[in-house]
Design an enzyme around this catalytic site. Structure first.
Site, mmCIF file in Angstrom:
data_model
loop_
_atom_site.group_PDB
_atom_site.id
_atom_site.type_symbol
_atom_site.label_atom_id
_atom_site.label_comp_id
_atom_site.label_asym_id
_atom_site.label_seq_id
_atom_site.Cartn_x
_atom_site.Cartn_y
_atom_site.Cartn_z
ATOM 1 C CB ILE A 151 -73.283 -74.125 29.981
ATOM 2 C CG1 ILE A 151 -72.981 -74.115 31.483
ATOM 3 C CG2 ILE A 151 -74.562 -73.067 29.805
ATOM 4 C CD1 ILE A 151 -72.461 -72.776 32.174
ATOM 5 N NE ARG A 231 -68.226 -64.055 33.508
ATOM 6 C CZ ARG A 231 -68.916 -65.029 34.045
ATOM 7 N NH1 ARG A 231 -70.129 -65.501 33.691
ATOM 8 N NH2 ARG A 231 -68.388 -66.071 35.118
ATOM 9 C CG ASP A 254 -78.706 -63.903 33.145
ATOM 10 O OD1 ASP A 254 -79.384 -63.024 33.816
ATOM 11 O OD2 ASP A 254 -77.716 -64.751 33.532
ATOM 12 C CD GLU A 259 -73.192 -58.567 34.830
ATOM 13 O OE1 GLU A 259 -73.012 -59.406 35.565
ATOM 14 O OE2 GLU A 259 -73.300 -59.096 33.387
#
Length: 315
Positions: A151, A231, A254, A259
């Protein structure tokens, strides 16, 4: 258990995935209350996508015949605690190859939106206000990518068109690539003060949990932007809030910790913070890549071949 008798749990019906091998029994399970069959007969378990760690781990303790756990996410931290209850020799595989394009797009989207004040323009449009001015560009900026796996590399692919002054890379181990050196986490004190944009794309591990804390943030230059597509727990939320509240740093997230971000949390309204609801991989690019991965992995599994993307094997 012979492959001919093996049961496979997948979050799609078998007819939705082209190229699945014959000789396996396919069970559809996408995290519903009822299991699709006896978990003890499942040999290949595909973790339902974005259904949370409780759902991901719920059947594992009963899967006494388990041989493969396949996530559809790049990260596997939500599954790891459940593997202690599985038999030895279970291969845990991640979804390398599925999320690179979408997550890299999201990293660039968050970066550009934050630098060019897109959230401010949206709010101004709602007020029918013409909000003109000068804003930072990505061109001529120094970017630091922390987590230079597939990524991170895909993020740099997309940065190449934006005329950045330089890109620095950090991964678990040092090495040299055609683009330049890859540093380790121990080099961060020297790299952070130079970075205008810091992009997090690292897995969540013991080494990276809380990595972005008070000391890390203090080393970032005034006016720098932190972008997190990794994360939430990689970042110390309290420490980040202290920095963005003063206006010294900005952030585009993001992923968050906690969360989902609950109503009333100060991150929602912190100055200079853009929040998206963990949708980096949730695009039209996901499903075709996820199905190709499952077809490939199950063909290898049925044929007794080595699997791809093996992160670890239980002992």
């Amino acid at each position: 258990m012979d492959n001919d008798a093996a049961e496979v749990w997948i979050p799609y019906t078998a007819d939705e995935i082209a190229g699945l091998p014959e000789g396996l029994t396919y069970r559809f399970w996408d995290g519903g209350e009822e299991f699709p069959g006896d978990p003890a007969r499942c040999a290949f378990y595909t973790v339902p996508y974005l259904k949370g760690p409780e759902v991901a781990r719920r059947p594992l303790a009963e899967m006494s015949s388990l041989r493969v756990v396949q996530t559809l996410s790049a990260g596997v931290d939500h599954v790891l605690p459940g593997l202690a209850a599985t038999p030895p020799g279970v291969a845990l595989c991640n979804a390398k190859g599925v999320h690179e394009a979408s997550t890299a797009e999201m990293a660039l989207t968050l970066t550009l939106a934050s630098l060019r004040n897109i959230p401010g323009f949206v709010r101004a449009q709602e007020r029918e206000e013409w909000l003109s001015g000068f804003f930072p560009a990505l061109a001529d900026r120094s970017v630091l990518i922390i987590g230079y796996g597939s990524i991170g590399s895909a993020i740099e692919d997309r940065l190449a068109a934006f005329e950045c002054a330089r890109v620095a890379r950090v991964a678990r181990s040092a090495r040299t690539t055609a683009r330049g050196p890859i540093h380790t986490l121990s080099d961060l004190p020297d790299l952070l003060p130079d970075a205008d944009v810091v992009i997090l794309s690292t897995p969540l591990t013991d080494a990276t949990r809380g990595l972005v804390g008070t000391g890390f943030l203090a080393r970032m230059k005034d006016g720098a932007l932190l972008v997190n597509v990794a994360r939430g727990a990689v970042v110390d939320t309290k420490a980040l809030l202290a920095e963005v509240t003063t206006g010294r740093l900005t952030a585009a997230l993001d992923v968050t910790d906690p969360e989902p971000l609950p109503a009333g949390h100060p991150l929602w309204h912190a100055p200079g913070v853009l929040v998206s609801p963990h949708v980096g991989g949730s695009t039209s690019a996901f499903e075709p890549r996820a199905k190709r991965l499952l077809s490939t992995q199950l063909t290898r599994f049925a044929g007794g071949e080595a699997l791809q993307n093996v992160v670890m094997t239980t002992e």
